[in-house]
Design a protein around this motif. Structure first.
Motif, PDB file in Angstrom:
ATOM      1  N   ARG A 248       8.636   3.817  -3.976  1.00  0.00           N
ATOM      2  CA  ARG A 248       7.216   3.579  -3.675  1.00  0.00           C
ATOM      3  C   ARG A 248       6.314   3.778  -4.890  1.00  0.00           C
ATOM      4  O   ARG A 248       5.120   3.517  -4.815  1.00  0.00           O
ATOM      5  CB  ARG A 248       6.766   4.498  -2.549  1.00  0.00           C
ATOM      6  N   SER A 284      -1.510   4.287  -0.315  1.00  0.00           N
ATOM      7  CA  SER A 284      -1.231   2.860  -0.459  1.00  0.00           C
ATOM      8  C   SER A 284       0.112   2.511   0.167  1.00  0.00           C
ATOM      9  O   SER A 284       1.083   3.266   0.073  1.00  0.00           O
ATOM     10  CB  SER A 284      -1.236   2.475  -1.949  1.00  0.00           C
ATOM     11  N   GLU A 286       1.554  -0.247  -0.812  1.00  0.00           N
ATOM     12  CA  GLU A 286       2.234  -0.969  -1.878  1.00  0.00           C
ATOM     13  C   GLU A 286       2.746   0.010  -2.925  1.00  0.00           C
ATOM     14  O   GLU A 286       2.404   1.181  -2.923  1.00  0.00           O
ATOM     15  CB  GLU A 286       1.259  -1.957  -2.539  1.00  0.00           C
ATOM     16  N   ARG A 287       3.573  -0.514  -3.823  1.00  0.00           N
ATOM     17  CA  ARG A 287       4.082   0.325  -4.897  1.00  0.00           C
ATOM     18  C   ARG A 287       2.936   0.754  -5.812  1.00  0.00           C
ATOM     19  O   ARG A 287       2.100  -0.064  -6.203  1.00  0.00           O
ATOM     20  CB  ARG A 287       5.139  -0.427  -5.693  1.00  0.00           C
ATOM     21  N   LYS A 360       8.023  -6.733 -10.753  1.00  0.00           N
ATOM     22  CA  LYS A 360       7.319  -5.513 -10.377  1.00  0.00           C
ATOM     23  C   LYS A 360       8.182  -4.275 -10.520  1.00  0.00           C
ATOM     24  O   LYS A 360       7.677  -3.168 -10.567  1.00  0.00           O
ATOM     25  CB  LYS A 360       6.805  -5.626  -8.938  1.00  0.00           C
TER      26      LYS A 360
END
Length: 391
Positions: A248, A284, A286-287, A360
């Motif tokens: 993460r 979050s 997202e990462r 990513k």
């Protein structure tokens, strides 16, 4: 002490008596009236008469010190005139009696002595008394002012020691708050691993936590520790967080410092990184990308921590919890030479078309992304004076 003072005063008046004898001798030699046979008795007579002034001088000195310390200046005026009225007649009587005992002057009653005192002699001894009184008051004022200064310095020293002791207590209290802060989160990480039945990860996490506990016991009460020790603690913290959050977040640290002996307050860097987890990873879906930079410039050590965040999440500009704690400690250690700056809603503004695409999972790709896309990120910059381990 009083006895030494009295003998010192006697010595001063003996010196004045010797000067009187010396000038009397010169005058007689000059006038051709010097008689060596009776001169030793005259020397004894003059010295004895002047020594009698030691008693009134000692008394006036002691009384003037008392009145000045009590700020009773009117009493000094009364003492001056009372001493003048009482002492001069008494001195003339003592002087003539000493002379009669030594055979230098004839025997007379007190009234006869006082009646024969000329105005010139009265003026001379009044001037002598006034000079003596002025010297006593000047000495008393000097002693009083010196004692006031010493008392003030002692009071300031005690206040400084008290403030220093209080600051130490406050510093220890602030640093002791750090231990439960990160321990709570670390135990939460281990609890999450245990629920996943990941035995090896739990063992590794406990080992890391043991190192962190050792760090806390050994360093939490210290003013500063080597930067290398802080970085080792951060490495344990990041490893523990990786076990908890898995993929993460992506973490990178760049150390641009040159000296191996740099020191910093304990937990100073770890708290900034922990703040990135609290307001980045935890907030979050997202990462989250966390980038840490250590720099030394213009005799300042600077920590810069950036973390990406969700666009809709607005981080407060005020210092909360651990950051407020760190700010208080930095102010206690460095005063206004240290600072914490928050940049809660930074947005990169370069054109998206400049990017060539990236993966990513790679931090280098994130570096490209954060500089070429409109990425919202939170930034903390902490600066403090550069110190070495020897300081």
């Amino acid at each position: 002490m009083k006895l030494r003072l009295f003998f010192f005063i006697v010595f001063i008046w003996l010196g004045i008596g010797v000067l009187h004898v010396f000038f009397t001798y010169l005058d007689r030699v000059k006038a051709g009236r010097f008689e060596a046979s009776g001169f030793p008795l005259e020397i004894l007579y003059y010295l004895s008469a002047y020594v009698s002034w030691s008693f009134i001088c000692f008394l006036i000195l002691k009384l003037s010190k008392c009145y000045i310390r009590a700020e009773q200046y009117k009493h000094l005026v009364i003492l001056f005139f009372l001493g003048l009225i009482l002492w001069l007649p008494l001195f003339f009587i003592i002087d003539m009696n000493i002379g009669s005992i030594l055979g230098v002057t004839p025997v007379m009653t007190p009234l006869e002595i006082l009646s024969q005192i000329t105005n010139q002699i009265i003026f001379f001894y009044t001037l002598l008394y006034t000079s003596m009184f002025g010297c006593c008051v000047a000495i008393s004022l000097y002693d009083y002012s010196k004692s006031v200064v010493i008392e003030k310095l002692e009071l300031e020293k005690q206040e400084a020691l008290h403030r220093s002791h209080l600051s130490d207590l406050q510093m220890k209290a602030l640093q002791s708050q750090l231990s439960p802060h990160f321990l709570f989160n670390s135990l939460g990480s281990i609890s999450g691993l245990a629920r996943q039945s990941n035995k090896e990860a739990v063992i590794s996490a406990i080992a890391r936590l043991g190192d962190m506990l050792r760090f806390t016991v050994e360093n939490s009460q210290k003013r500063c520790i080597p930067l290398a020790t802080e970085l080792a603690f951060v490495d344990n913290y990041i490893t523990l967080q990786k076990l908890r959050f898995s993929n993460r977040f992506v973490f990178n640290i760049t150390n641009n410092t040159h000296s191996e002996n740099i020191v910093c307050p304990p937990f100073s860097l770890q708290l900034l990184i922990e703040n990135a987890f609290i307001h980045g990873v935890n907030k979050s879906n997202e990462r989250t990308y966390i980038e840490v930079t250590l720099e030394e410039h213009n005799n300042q050590l600077t920590f810069i921590v950036c973390n990406t965040k969700a666009n809709e999440y607005q981080q407060s500009t005020s210092l909360k919890s651990g950051l407020a704690n760190l700010n208080d400690r930095l102010k206690m250690i460095y005063g206004d030479s240290a600072s914490i700056q928050l940049f809660p809603n930074e947005v990169s503004k370069k054109n998206e078309s400049n990017t060539k695409g990236s993966d990513k999972d790679d931090f280098k790709a994130h570096h490209v992304k954060i500089h070429y896309f409109k990425i919202h990120y939170f930034k903390i910059k902490v600066s403090m004076p550069l110190e070495d381990v020897d300081v």
